[in-house]
Design an enzyme around this catalytic site. Structure first.
Site, PDB file in Angstrom:
ATOM      1  N   LYS A  25     -32.041 -57.005  14.851  1.00 16.33           N
ATOM      2  CA  LYS A  25     -30.857 -56.675  13.577  1.00 16.33           C
ATOM      3  C   LYS A  25     -30.582 -55.265  13.232  1.00 16.33           C
ATOM      4  CE  LYS A  25     -32.897 -56.532   9.231  1.00 16.33           C
ATOM      5  NZ  LYS A  25     -32.488 -55.553   8.675  1.00 16.33           N
ATOM      6  N   ASN A  26     -31.649 -54.343  13.451  1.00 11.43           N
ATOM      7  CA  ASN A  26     -31.204 -52.816  13.199  1.00 11.43           C
ATOM      8  C   ASN A  26     -30.662 -52.266  14.235  1.00 11.43           C
ATOM      9  OD1 ASN A  26     -32.277 -53.647  10.784  1.00 11.43           O
ATOM     10  ND2 ASN A  26     -34.326 -52.514  10.956  1.00 11.43           N
ATOM     11  N   ARG A  78     -32.757 -63.517   6.650  1.00 14.14           N
ATOM     12  CA  ARG A  78     -32.045 -62.259   6.829  1.00 14.14           C
ATOM     13  C   ARG A  78     -32.193 -61.249   8.219  1.00 14.14           C
ATOM     14  NH1 ARG A  78     -31.363 -58.306   2.147  1.00 14.14           N
ATOM     15  NH2 ARG A  78     -29.968 -57.375   3.626  1.00 14.14           N
ATOM     16  N   ARG A  80     -33.087 -46.425  -3.003  1.00 14.87           N
ATOM     17  CA  ARG A  80     -32.388 -46.414  -1.858  1.00 14.87           C
ATOM     18  C   ARG A  80     -30.998 -45.653  -2.055  1.00 14.87           C
ATOM     19  NH1 ARG A  80     -32.885 -51.767   1.607  1.00 14.87           N
ATOM     20  NH2 ARG A  80     -32.805 -50.239   3.269  1.00 14.87           N
ATOM     21  N   PRO A  81     -31.168 -44.550  -2.506  1.00 18.32           N
ATOM     22  CA  PRO A  81     -29.755 -43.742  -2.764  1.00 18.32           C
ATOM     23  C   PRO A  81     -28.971 -43.313  -1.401  1.00 18.32           C
ATOM     24  CG  PRO A  81     -31.721 -42.153  -2.782  1.00 18.32           C
ATOM     25  CD  PRO A  81     -32.287 -43.699  -2.529  1.00 18.32           C
ATOM     26  N   ILE A  82     -27.766 -43.032  -1.377  1.00 18.29           N
ATOM     27  CA  ILE A  82     -27.073 -42.663  -0.293  1.00 18.29           C
ATOM     28  C   ILE A  82     -26.429 -41.359  -0.428  1.00 18.29           C
ATOM     29  CG2 ILE A  82     -26.262 -45.168   0.127  1.00 18.29           C
ATOM     30  CD1 ILE A  82     -23.684 -44.488  -1.246  1.00 18.29           C
ATOM     31  N   ASP A  83     -27.185 -40.590  -1.125  1.00 18.33           N
ATOM     32  CA  ASP A  83     -26.807 -39.023  -1.215  1.00 18.33           C
ATOM     33  C   ASP A  83     -26.676 -38.222   0.260  1.00 18.33           C
ATOM     34  OD1 ASP A  83     -29.607 -39.597  -1.133  1.00 18.33           O
ATOM     35  OD2 ASP A  83     -29.924 -37.228  -1.673  1.00 18.33           O
ATOM     36  N   CYS A 131     -32.190 -55.508   0.149  1.00 16.88           N
ATOM     37  CA  CYS A 131     -33.918 -55.887  -0.069  1.00 16.88           C
ATOM     38  C   CYS A 131     -34.151 -54.592  -1.054  1.00 16.88           C
ATOM     39  CB  CYS A 131     -34.760 -55.883   1.140  1.00 16.88           C
ATOM     40  SG  CYS A 131     -34.426 -57.232   2.015  1.00 16.88           S
ATOM     41  N   ASP A 190     -41.106 -50.902   8.148  1.00 18.68           N
ATOM     42  CA  ASP A 190     -40.581 -52.312   8.344  1.00 18.68           C
ATOM     43  C   ASP A 190     -42.118 -53.329   8.826  1.00 18.68           C
ATOM     44  OD1 ASP A 190     -37.333 -51.799   9.513  1.00 18.68           O
ATOM     45  OD2 ASP A 190     -38.474 -51.448   7.664  1.00 18.68           O
ATOM     46  N   ARG A 207     -27.480 -53.540   2.329  1.00 17.40           N
ATOM     47  CA  ARG A 207     -27.664 -51.998   2.202  1.00 17.40           C
ATOM     48  C   ARG A 207     -26.987 -51.609   3.550  1.00 17.40           C
ATOM     49  NH1 ARG A 207     -29.488 -46.675   0.503  1.00 17.40           N
ATOM     50  NH2 ARG A 207     -29.415 -45.602   2.373  1.00 17.40           N
TER      51      ARG A 207
HETATM   52  C1  EPZ Z   1     -32.840 -48.323   7.972  1.00 21.65           C
HETATM   53  O1  EPZ Z   1     -32.533 -48.420   6.712  1.00 21.65           O
HETATM   54  C2  EPZ Z   1     -33.215 -49.845   8.217  1.00 21.65           C
HETATM   55  N1  EPZ Z   1     -32.065 -50.694   8.135  1.00 21.65           N
HETATM   56  C3  EPZ Z   1     -34.526 -50.216   7.485  1.00 21.65           C
HETATM   57  O2  EPZ Z   1     -35.009 -51.823   7.756  1.00 21.65           O
HETATM   58  C4  EPZ Z   1     -35.647 -49.338   7.677  1.00 21.65           C
HETATM   59  O3  EPZ Z   1     -36.818 -49.684   6.785  1.00 21.65           O
HETATM   60  C5  EPZ Z   1     -35.308 -48.054   7.495  1.00 21.65           C
HETATM   61  O4  EPZ Z   1     -34.062 -47.621   8.342  1.00 21.65           O
HETATM   62  C6  EPZ Z   1     -36.375 -47.012   7.705  1.00 21.65           C
HETATM   63  O5  EPZ Z   1     -36.779 -47.203   9.176  1.00 21.65           O
HETATM   64  C7  EPZ Z   1     -31.206 -50.929   9.027  1.00 21.65           C
HETATM   65  O6  EPZ Z   1     -31.390 -50.206  10.011  1.00 21.65           O
HETATM   66  C8  EPZ Z   1     -30.179 -51.838   8.707  1.00 21.65           C
HETATM   67  P1  EPZ Z   1     -33.122 -44.675   5.670  1.00 21.65           P
HETATM   68  P2  EPZ Z   1     -31.876 -47.137   5.775  1.00 21.65           P
HETATM   69  O7  EPZ Z   1     -31.918 -44.065   5.312  1.00 21.65           O
HETATM   70  O8  EPZ Z   1     -31.202 -46.570   6.858  1.00 21.65           O
HETATM   71  C9  EPZ Z   1     -34.052 -42.226   1.723  1.00 21.65           C
HETATM   72  C10 EPZ Z   1     -35.603 -54.069   7.546  1.00 21.65           C
HETATM   73  O9  EPZ Z   1     -36.317 -54.321   6.935  1.00 21.65           O
HETATM   74  N2  EPZ Z   1     -32.662 -41.875   1.779  1.00 21.65           N
HETATM   75  O10 EPZ Z   1     -33.635 -44.238   7.131  1.00 21.65           O
HETATM   76  O11 EPZ Z   1     -31.458 -47.564   4.599  1.00 21.65           O
HETATM   77  C11 EPZ Z   1     -34.428 -43.750   1.460  1.00 21.65           C
HETATM   78  O12 EPZ Z   1     -34.264 -43.881   0.135  1.00 21.65           O
HETATM   79  C12 EPZ Z   1     -34.779 -52.700   6.796  1.00 21.65           C
HETATM   80  O13 EPZ Z   1     -35.100 -54.184   8.662  1.00 21.65           O
HETATM   81  C13 EPZ Z   1     -32.282 -41.193   0.720  1.00 21.65           C
HETATM   82  O14 EPZ Z   1     -32.844 -40.504  -0.131  1.00 21.65           O
HETATM   83  O15 EPZ Z   1     -33.372 -46.295   5.958  1.00 21.65           O
HETATM   84  C14 EPZ Z   1     -35.862 -43.879   2.076  1.00 21.65           C
HETATM   85  O16 EPZ Z   1     -36.805 -43.386   1.232  1.00 21.65           O
HETATM   86  C15 EPZ Z   1     -35.398 -52.395   5.568  1.00 21.65           C
HETATM   87  N3  EPZ Z   1     -30.942 -40.825   0.465  1.00 21.65           N
HETATM   88  C16 EPZ Z   1     -35.697 -43.254   3.230  1.00 21.65           C
HETATM   89  O17 EPZ Z   1     -34.812 -41.794   3.060  1.00 21.65           O
HETATM   90  C17 EPZ Z   1     -29.938 -41.261   1.491  1.00 21.65           C
HETATM   91  O18 EPZ Z   1     -28.851 -40.840   1.567  1.00 21.65           O
HETATM   92  C18 EPZ Z   1     -35.583 -43.804   4.625  1.00 21.65           C
HETATM   93  O19 EPZ Z   1     -34.315 -44.408   4.424  1.00 21.65           O
HETATM   94  C19 EPZ Z   1     -30.398 -42.102   2.613  1.00 21.65           C
HETATM   95  C20 EPZ Z   1     -31.912 -42.398   2.593  1.00 21.65           C
END
Ligand code: EPZ
Length: 416
Positions: free
Chosen positions: A22-23, A397, A121-124, A116, A305, A92
């Site tokens: 998926k990812n 999902r 889950r900010p996007i900053d 989920c 995960d 997301r």
């Molecule tokens: C990806 O999510 C995966 N999803 C997630 O899998 C996985 O848990 C995660 O990476 C970590 O490995 C997909 O690939 C589709 P991150 P993503 O940005 O990209 C913080 C599953 O179950 N953050 O690495 O959303 C965030 O809040 C899913 O398959 C910010 O603060 O994860 C988190 O604490 C769930 N600001 C940390 O970084 C930002 O702009 C890691 O998030 C972006 C992230």
């Protein structure tokens, strides 16, 4: 919503082929927007998140043809850059469409992405990085607008190795003007798969050391055919199922070198693992032991995960275990449902303590998100009596057909 009905207390014996990732599939589907032609993706998992991404791509003018696990994406003539709220709100990973649409069309608008509920889950980081590349981003509280007169390569250092932010920058950089150096980027295997796909399309991406990429923008990319690799999280989930329930299973296609942290933990818990070119043999016939403390983190640390599926296995282990979650601040929600089965887990901030040595009891439990739902199915396999996991849609999902797969491993599991 549909449910999963599990008859517990039986070991697992059998073989299952691991589905496509998926990812890996979701960012690569987004990256196909960068190519003015038809990209063919093989071995795409048949899961609802991939369906959702197909609908989003179609809504902005892509031709999307699905035949079994093959998806053909024709992004020759995009007709829009406003992403449909009903789909974006569900997923997301919609946020990673910003990079390719800015690169291809110079604009994108979307509601805040959903997905989920596993914590903030900010996007900053996405916004800061795209702004550094020349995008102007505006958030009116409900909609995000981003536009640019041409992205330009620059140095970007992420505050945290965010998977999604890394993917967004890579996709924004491949058509940008000049060179982008990305530092402290995520090193999850899915990043390498995205780079492979884009390189196959003619992008120039070089790895400059751990967490460092250099991307030289190109004027145009060309269509390619790419096979989505096996899903390391699905393989890891079924490894946890065999840990918890006991038995011997063969995970055909389980990717090598992508689950080392889990495999080392499983061996500490008493599992025997045998790697072959075709996959991974997992055996747990003796006692299930506590691994002590496990801490999640960005790759190659233990993956967040697989935290919930491991939690379910730890509940069965002899002796106390501790699980520290450092990635998402709301990912222990499943503990409440596991405790209704008798797990006795206590959670304090980012640390879960699992007393172990308990035989779980089958219950009617409720999935609230994807990996927590999978963990409840794992718990049902080793519980005394029957378990009904409600809200199976969350599990669907990310898992093509968890009932089919577990039945292949000898479990007594039915769709409810
Ligand atoms: C990806 O999510 C995966 N999803 C997630 O899998 C996985 O848990 C995660 O990476 C970590 O490995 C997909 O690939 C589709 P991150 P993503 O940005 O990209 C913080 C599953 O179950 N953050 O690495 O959303 C965030 O809040 C899913 O398959 C910010 O603060 O994860 C988190 O604490 C769930 N600001 C940390 O970084 C930002 O702009 C890691 O998030 C972006 C992230």
């Amino acid at each position: 919503m549909k449910s999963v009905y599990i008859r517990g207390n039986a070991s697992l014996y059998g073989e299952v082929t691991i589905q496509g990732s998926k990812n890996a599939a979701l960012p690569i589907m987004a990256a196909a927007l960068l190519v003015p032609g038809v990209c063919v993706l093989e071995n795409c998992p048949r899961i609802s998140d991939v369906e959702c991404m197909c609908r989003i791509l179609e809504s902005i003018g892509c031709g999307v043809v699905r035949k079994g696990r093959q998806i053909r994406i024709d992004a020759a003539s995009l007709t829009g850059s406003r992403l449909p709220g009903e789909y974006v709100a569900r997923m997301r990973s919609s946020v990673m469409l910003m990079g390719p649409l800015l690169g291809r069309l110079g604009e994108v608008s979307l509601c805040h992405p959903g997905g989920c509920v596993i914590g903030d889950r900010p996007i900053d980081m996405h916004i800061r990085a795209l702004s550094r590349m020349g995008a102007s981003c505006r958030d009116d509280g409900s909609l995000l607008f981003a536009s640019s007169c041409g992205l330009r390569g620059t140095l970007i250092r992420l505050d945290y190795p965010s998977v999604g932010a890394t993917e967004n920058v890579i996709m924004a950089a491949v058509l940008a003007d000049g060179v982008t150096c990305l530092e402290n980027c995520a090193q999850e295997p899915e990043i390498a798969r995205l780079c492979e796909f884009l390189t196959c399309c003619g992008a120039s991406i070089a790895r400059k050391g751990p967490g460092r990429l250099m991307i030289r923008g190109q004027s145009r990319l060309r269509p390619c055919v790419y096979t989505i690799p096996a899903d390391r999280i699905v393989a890891g989930t079924y490894l946890c199922a065999c840990l918890a329930a006991g038995g011997e299973v063969f995970l055909r296609g389980a990717p090598a070198g992508e689950n080392d942290a889990l495999e080392k933990t499983a061996e500490r818990m008493g599992a025997g693992l045998e790697r072959t070119p075709a996959g991974l043999l997992v055996r747990r016939t003796g006692s299930l032991l506590s691994p002590g403390e496990v801490t999640t983190g960005s790759f190659p640390s233990f993956p967040t995960d697989l935290q919930s599926p491991l939690l379910a296995a730890m509940a069965q282990a002899e002796g106390e275990s501790r699980l520290k979650e450092t990635v998402f601040n709301g990912r222990f929600g499943v503990a409440e449902e596991l405790n209704r089965m008798g797990a006795g887990i206590t959670v304090e901030k980012d640390l879960a303590r699992i007393p172990g040595g308990r035989k779980l009891t089958g219950r009617r439990v409720r999935a609230r998100e994807l990996r927590g739902g999978a963990a409840l199915v794992v718990a049902g396999l080793c519980a005394r009596g029957d378990t009904l996991v409600e809200n199976r849609g969350y599990v669907d999902r990310g898992y093509e057909d968890i009932c089919r797969d577990l039945r292949l491993l000898g479990a007594s599991v039915q769709e409810g």
